[in-house]
Design an enzyme around this catalytic site. Sequence first.
Site, PDB file in Angstrom:
ATOM      1  N   LYS A  68       0.862  -1.281   0.120  1.00 18.55           N
ATOM      2  CA  LYS A  68       0.067  -0.103   0.035  1.00 18.55           C
ATOM      3  C   LYS A  68       0.732   1.318   0.181  1.00 18.55           C
ATOM      4  O   LYS A  68       0.443   2.133  -0.495  1.00 18.55           O
ATOM      5  CB  LYS A  68      -1.029  -0.045   1.238  1.00 18.55           C
ATOM      6  CG  LYS A  68      -1.988  -1.051   1.042  1.00 18.55           C
ATOM      7  CD  LYS A  68      -3.197  -0.977   2.241  1.00 18.55           C
ATOM      8  CE  LYS A  68      -4.252  -2.002   1.991  1.00 18.55           C
ATOM      9  NZ  LYS A  68      -5.315  -2.009   3.073  1.00 18.55           N
ATOM     10  N   ASP A  95     -10.025   2.425   1.827  1.00 20.75           N
ATOM     11  CA  ASP A  95     -10.206   1.776   3.141  1.00 20.75           C
ATOM     12  C   ASP A  95     -10.916   2.443   4.159  1.00 20.75           C
ATOM     13  O   ASP A  95     -12.022   2.131   4.579  1.00 20.75           O
ATOM     14  CB  ASP A  95      -8.638   1.499   3.615  1.00 20.75           C
ATOM     15  CG  ASP A  95      -7.936   0.133   2.852  1.00 20.75           C
ATOM     16  OD1 ASP A  95      -8.863  -0.511   2.595  1.00 20.75           O
ATOM     17  OD2 ASP A  95      -6.990   0.112   2.842  1.00 20.75           O
TER      18      ASP A  95
HETATM   19  P1  NDP Z   1      -0.210  -3.114  11.243  1.00 21.64           P
HETATM   20  O1  NDP Z   1       0.818  -4.354  11.274  1.00 21.64           O
HETATM   21  O2  NDP Z   1       0.027  -2.010  10.499  1.00 21.64           O
HETATM   22  O3  NDP Z   1      -0.592  -2.581  12.974  1.00 21.64           O
HETATM   23  C1  NDP Z   1      -0.832  -3.423  14.016  1.00 21.64           C
HETATM   24  C2  NDP Z   1      -1.317  -2.997  15.305  1.00 21.64           C
HETATM   25  O4  NDP Z   1      -1.576  -3.929  16.235  1.00 21.64           O
HETATM   26  C3  NDP Z   1      -0.375  -1.986  15.814  1.00 21.64           C
HETATM   27  O5  NDP Z   1      -1.222  -0.873  16.504  1.00 21.64           O
HETATM   28  C4  NDP Z   1       0.094  -2.934  17.103  1.00 21.64           C
HETATM   29  O6  NDP Z   1       0.722  -2.066  17.924  1.00 21.64           O
HETATM   30  C5  NDP Z   1      -0.852  -3.515  17.320  1.00 21.64           C
HETATM   31  N1  NDP Z   1      -0.498  -4.939  17.761  1.00 21.64           N
HETATM   32  C6  NDP Z   1       0.112  -5.887  17.401  1.00 21.64           C
HETATM   33  N2  NDP Z   1       0.262  -6.895  18.017  1.00 21.64           N
HETATM   34  C7  NDP Z   1      -0.031  -6.436  19.753  1.00 21.64           C
HETATM   35  C8  NDP Z   1       0.025  -7.054  20.952  1.00 21.64           C
HETATM   36  N3  NDP Z   1       0.499  -8.074  21.087  1.00 21.64           N
HETATM   37  N4  NDP Z   1      -0.634  -6.093  21.860  1.00 21.64           N
HETATM   38  C9  NDP Z   1      -0.996  -5.029  21.461  1.00 21.64           C
HETATM   39  N5  NDP Z   1      -1.241  -4.451  20.149  1.00 21.64           N
HETATM   40  C10 NDP Z   1      -0.652  -5.190  19.273  1.00 21.64           C
HETATM   41  O7  NDP Z   1      -1.658  -3.664  10.771  1.00 21.64           O
HETATM   42  P2  NDP Z   1      -2.756  -2.706  10.339  1.00 21.64           P
HETATM   43  O8  NDP Z   1      -2.990  -1.756  10.908  1.00 21.64           O
HETATM   44  O9  NDP Z   1      -2.605  -2.813   8.967  1.00 21.64           O
HETATM   45  O10 NDP Z   1      -4.191  -3.713  10.425  1.00 21.64           O
HETATM   46  C11 NDP Z   1      -4.711  -3.800  11.873  1.00 21.64           C
HETATM   47  C12 NDP Z   1      -5.821  -5.061  11.594  1.00 21.64           C
HETATM   48  O11 NDP Z   1      -6.979  -4.331  10.837  1.00 21.64           O
HETATM   49  C13 NDP Z   1      -5.326  -6.436  10.994  1.00 21.64           C
HETATM   50  O12 NDP Z   1      -5.833  -7.400  11.809  1.00 21.64           O
HETATM   51  C14 NDP Z   1      -6.046  -6.237   9.473  1.00 21.64           C
HETATM   52  O13 NDP Z   1      -6.206  -7.588   9.040  1.00 21.64           O
HETATM   53  C15 NDP Z   1      -7.137  -5.496   9.871  1.00 21.64           C
HETATM   54  N6  NDP Z   1      -7.716  -4.791   8.650  1.00 21.64           N
HETATM   55  C16 NDP Z   1      -9.000  -4.916   8.208  1.00 21.64           C
HETATM   56  C17 NDP Z   1      -9.176  -4.149   7.144  1.00 21.64           C
HETATM   57  C18 NDP Z   1     -10.862  -4.511   6.562  1.00 21.64           C
HETATM   58  O14 NDP Z   1     -11.121  -4.069   5.433  1.00 21.64           O
HETATM   59  N7  NDP Z   1     -11.596  -4.989   7.588  1.00 21.64           N
HETATM   60  C19 NDP Z   1      -8.441  -3.256   6.438  1.00 21.64           C
HETATM   61  C20 NDP Z   1      -7.121  -3.252   7.003  1.00 21.64           C
HETATM   62  C21 NDP Z   1      -6.691  -3.939   7.940  1.00 21.64           C
HETATM   63  P3  NDP Z   1       2.487  -1.623  17.977  1.00 21.64           P
HETATM   64  O15 NDP Z   1       2.305  -0.359  17.235  1.00 21.64           O
HETATM   65  O16 NDP Z   1       2.694  -1.372  19.259  1.00 21.64           O
HETATM   66  O17 NDP Z   1       2.989  -2.655  17.298  1.00 21.64           O
END
Ligand code: NDP
Length: 272
Positions: free
Chosen positions: A68, A104
């Site tokens: 993206k 999105d």
């Molecule tokens: P990213 O990998 O960019 O971000 C992940 C986020 O989750 C960060 O804020 C991260 O925190 C947090 N996180 C991960 N592991 C943990 C943990 N163990 N404890 C606390 N926080 C945690 O992912 P995206 O933002 O791209 O996607 C997020 C979710 O949204 C995904 O599950 C994705 O599948 C879903 N999604 C759904 C869409 C839809 O159309 N329905 C579209 C886009 C995404 P930190 O910054 O501290 O690492």
Amino acid sequence: MTPSLRLAVFGDPISHSLSPRIHGLFGRQLGIEVDYRAIRCPEDELPAKLSELAAAGGIGANLTLPLKQTGLRQCRQLDRPARLARAVNTLKLDEQGWLGFNTDGPGLVLDLERLGIALTDARILILGAGGATAGILGPLLAKKPACITVLNRTAARAAGLAERFAHLGAIAGHSLDAPAQAHDLLLQATSLGHSGTMPALPAGWLVPDARVYDLNYGQAHRPVAHWAERYGWKADSGLGMLVGQAALAFEIWTGQRPSVSAALASLDADLN
Ligand code: NDP
């Protein structure tokens, strides 16, 4: 016979993608024949894959993880959501090259409206500060909520997003253990659902009749669904956002917006 519309989604991994199925449903709804393929594409191959698609008569593409941001460099022009998100998920070919869009955030807003969830004047809490949150903040702030609070494990990422979007409305970013303040809507945007869990969130963050919307869907939505049920909050999954962003992409390519509800009715039974 009308030639079919050649489209593709690029990503890595890509085999799990629901997009070919969703766009197939849209095509049948509107009587448009679509040839929409899911193509695995590592980041460094995107320019070549897009050229191949164009040479084969392709007129549009979706980009998913990890493309993206890389996709921005392939576009000669970006729409406002893409500029704000610093990411594209939809490309359209014109005579001079690729135009970039990000559907999105608008897709999420479309789905929240379908569900009757009010955004204007609402106090919105977002869990997570990753790419998905960066993509939804611009379109959410355009709806003039009372405030948006972003909570994230890594507090600096939440604070960074708050600073980046502060010119668009009231927004703050904190760590997950910040003192609770009441909110009307929770948007769960961490990826934790894929590990079968969700961040621990004290109940004081939400009012008794709050709505909960999880960007995850299918199995990954289960932890949030169970948690919300325990407190009596109505929770929806992000399947509608996925279909919503696809509907807006389909409209960019064809000028016609398919029905999100009709496509969801076909998908829901399998996934939720
Ligand atoms: P990213 O990998 O960019 O971000 C992940 C986020 O989750 C960060 O804020 C991260 O925190 C947090 N996180 C991960 N592991 C943990 C943990 N163990 N404890 C606390 N926080 C945690 O992912 P995206 O933002 O791209 O996607 C997020 C979710 O949204 C995904 O599950 C994705 O599948 C879903 N999604 C759904 C869409 C839809 O159309 N329905 C579209 C886009 C995404 P930190 O910054 O501290 O690492």
